[in-house]
Motif scaffolding. Sequence first.
Motif, mmCIF file in Angstrom:
data_model
loop_
_atom_site.group_PDB
_atom_site.id
_atom_site.type_symbol
_atom_site.label_atom_id
_atom_site.label_comp_id
_atom_site.label_asym_id
_atom_site.label_seq_id
_atom_site.Cartn_x
_atom_site.Cartn_y
_atom_site.Cartn_z
ATOM 1 N N LEU A 110 -6.997 6.269 5.569
ATOM 2 C CA LEU A 110 -7.760 6.906 4.499
ATOM 3 C C LEU A 110 -9.244 6.941 4.840
ATOM 4 O O LEU A 110 -9.726 6.171 5.669
ATOM 5 N N LEU A 124 -4.988 0.428 4.895
ATOM 6 C CA LEU A 124 -5.696 1.609 4.395
ATOM 7 C C LEU A 124 -6.381 2.382 5.525
ATOM 8 O O LEU A 124 -7.193 3.266 5.268
ATOM 9 N N TRP A 128 -7.222 9.230 -4.323
ATOM 10 C CA TRP A 128 -7.931 8.515 -3.265
ATOM 11 C C TRP A 128 -9.131 9.282 -2.724
ATOM 12 O O TRP A 128 -10.003 8.693 -2.077
ATOM 13 N N TYR A 175 0.322 1.374 -3.939
ATOM 14 C CA TYR A 175 -1.063 1.763 -4.120
ATOM 15 C C TYR A 175 -1.320 3.236 -3.813
ATOM 16 O O TYR A 175 -2.119 3.887 -4.484
ATOM 17 N N LEU A 176 -0.670 3.777 -2.782
ATOM 18 C CA LEU A 176 -0.943 5.158 -2.402
ATOM 19 C C LEU A 176 -0.335 6.162 -3.377
ATOM 20 O O LEU A 176 -0.900 7.232 -3.606
ATOM 21 N N ASN A 177 0.817 5.834 -3.949
ATOM 22 C CA ASN A 177 1.504 6.792 -4.806
ATOM 23 C C ASN A 177 1.716 6.282 -6.229
ATOM 24 O O ASN A 177 1.572 7.024 -7.192
ATOM 25 N N VAL A 224 0.831 -1.211 0.000
ATOM 26 C CA VAL A 224 0.000 0.000 0.000
ATOM 27 C C VAL A 224 0.863 1.258 0.000
ATOM 28 O O VAL A 224 0.651 2.177 -0.797
ATOM 29 N N ASN A 225 1.862 1.304 0.883
ATOM 30 C CA ASN A 225 2.668 2.517 1.013
ATOM 31 C C ASN A 225 3.574 2.751 -0.185
ATOM 32 O O ASN A 225 3.783 3.900 -0.610
#
Length: 820
Positions: free
Chosen positions: A688, A685, A665, A657-659, A653-654
């Motif tokens: 978020l 997550l 998002w 997926y996040l960037n 994720v870090n």
Amino acid sequence: MALGKYSRVDGKKSSSYCSTVTIVVFVALCLVGVWMMTSSSVVPINSDLASEENKSEVKAQPTESNSENNKEAGNSGNSNNAVDENSPSEEGKSKQFEDNRGDLPEGATKADTSLSSNQEDKNNKPEDTKPEEFEKTTEERQEEKPEDKSEDEKKDNGEDKKEDGEETKQEGSKSESENEVEKKGDGKDSEAGDKENKSDDNEKKSEEGSGDTKDGQIEKVEEKKDQDSQEDSGEKKDQSSGEVYPSGAQAELLNETQTQTGAFSTQAAESKNEKDVQKSTGTQNGYIWKLCNTTAGRDYIPCLDNLEEIKNLRSTKHYEHRERHCPDNPPTCLVPLPEGYQRPVEWPTSREKIWYHNVPHTKLAEIKGHQNWVKVSGEYLTFPGGGTQFKHGALHYIDFIQESVPDIAWGKHSRVVLDVGCGVASFGGFLFERNTLTMSLAPKDEHEAQVQFALERGIPAISAVMGTKRLPYPGRVFDVVHCARCRVPWHIEGGKLLLELNRLLRPGGLFVWSATPVYRKGDEDVEIWEAMKKLTKAMCWDVISITKDTINEVGIATYRKPTSNECYVQRSQNDPPICEDSDDPNAAWNVPLQACMHKVPTDSSERGSQWPEQWPARLEKSPYWLLSSQVGVYGKPAPEDFAADYEHWKNVVNKSYLNGLGIKWSTVRNVMDMRAVYGGLAAALKELNVWVMNVISIDAPDTLPIIYERGLFGIYHDWCESFSTYPRSYDLLHADHLFSKIKKKCNFMALVAEVDRILRPEGKLIVRDNVETINELESIFKSMKWEIRSTYSRDKEGLLFVQKSMWRPNEAETVVYAIA
């Protein structure tokens, strides 16, 4: 004095020798250059360039308009470099890989973008690739490669011209002492790389027809080239640098027009050509899609709208017609869109209003408008936050419950709630402000589109009914069960329905009942209240509080489930009876309801014997009942397995997926993890503004109790059937090694159609699976006119990131069993 062989004093002899060597090297490099320019595939010059070549192949994002094609395609071409952040990590049976920034393997496949109409170009705006998001990615890459960072900073400060001039002088002096360069270059990789990079310069010299290879002439051609380049564009990097595939940071600064005259076409041109082909053919790769022609139309739920089977039911008094009746052959057609559908309103604004055309139903507003459920206001449907029992707002009602029962401690002691008969789910929607997660539950069409309203608002909800079967949740998982005038006949048939809530409640959990029998004195209300008093006493539920809310003018009764079996033993009658020891409280998929109670766990190592830690500590800590003697899903001792899974998904994720994927998002609210295992993705997550429906397949290890223990929620499901939700429910779907498993079990294309059904237009799907499955899905989604945002592969494992479009086929297919 003896003079060295390579001294300038050597005069003619040395010069002649240098010229001969230079000619040979130059001709060889020219031949290599010509081959590279004419070849259909590009051979990396060195390992760094090979890596950058692969990076450059990952492209994404459609362009918004022709006037912005170059700029947007340039951004999107680099927006997915962070998808290349995966490194293989094999855990158990399913091979997983984590995403490490800037590490794209040779197996990476080229991403493609395809939309089918101008309307899709308008609606599928590339807003996910905002420049500021890429600046963050660039900075992180620059920290890993300081040398790249320094070069990029110079370019940003307008120092390219100065550097180009200095490089020309340096190259000139190198040409004068070419033999020294050759001597040193044999032993140093960096200088060898410089010589290889010069091949690009030599190619261009041959194209200019220099032909003169005498000493002193080469540097003059280079100097002239540099001057011409600087005149054309002051910020344009000198092509003599040899950076055919610039680094991630540099690539973001390049102008897309630079590539249009080279060997590679632009993404804008490729996308335009692909869209033209799709318009002309209508189908692709042999897949032909049709619209589902059903009575339910745009609200079609296959397992709840099997009208043929519902018509043949012997009885409907237990709401059998609202239960799941899945067809033998699940549909492979696509559900139509409501006319005028547009991108949903973003959370938290969506809690108060949604687009009318997305859920064009007004019946509920007509019936419940005076109770502040929902109102029609121009283009919007608005939700004042009220309900039948809290006309003056859900927050006051929620706080009044805590004032009456301080032990409920919303968001700390009580984290996961089940709201039965949820209406439009305002109760669950406002509990988010108290850091509490609510599973809202209501039958389809009992009040028109109530669950669909909830999902469109961004509130968790599921279409289900308490009828003849257990709800699809494990036993002893909900901290609180709530019912606000849900009109469920809890007391009938031996209390079978209330006993189902008893199965779902944790020992010590609370049942909050807000209904007219609590505070009204009509004959029917008094009769129900007396029956409930008798039943709850027999179930050993303690009455914690009976209070009246003077503002909403309603009464609320709160009960607590026992934490020991002492009361059960002391009862004068075994009614309701204790369930047999063979009766598994976690068995929930198509299991008939039983009018019995399961014993409370007494072993300190058994789940349910202790209350979970307060939120958020319970999220990260392995549950106390996971023992090292147990083997986890991935083959490690259970607590280690749990921790490894959490670390894996935090990394994914870090780092990706996040960037890396370019997801905006703020447009994502409703998320489904279609194969959740321990709920690691949902846990990662946490920060978020999203909620995650964790789905555990019925043939997978039963880890759903662990997910609830963490303060998350989920549901059991069989992906060979449709999910109990309305079309267009989720903003993001995540499928980790699900499709390849379904392919071995049942209709693969039916699952694809189901994904299309429950995903919102412009919603995203992330698939992690084997390369064979990824490639097949990519072709299928292209045929559905979905946008292929990114593809990635390593060691036979792959990642596919796609976005659903607004496209719908023109031809229809009648689903016979779904026609009234």
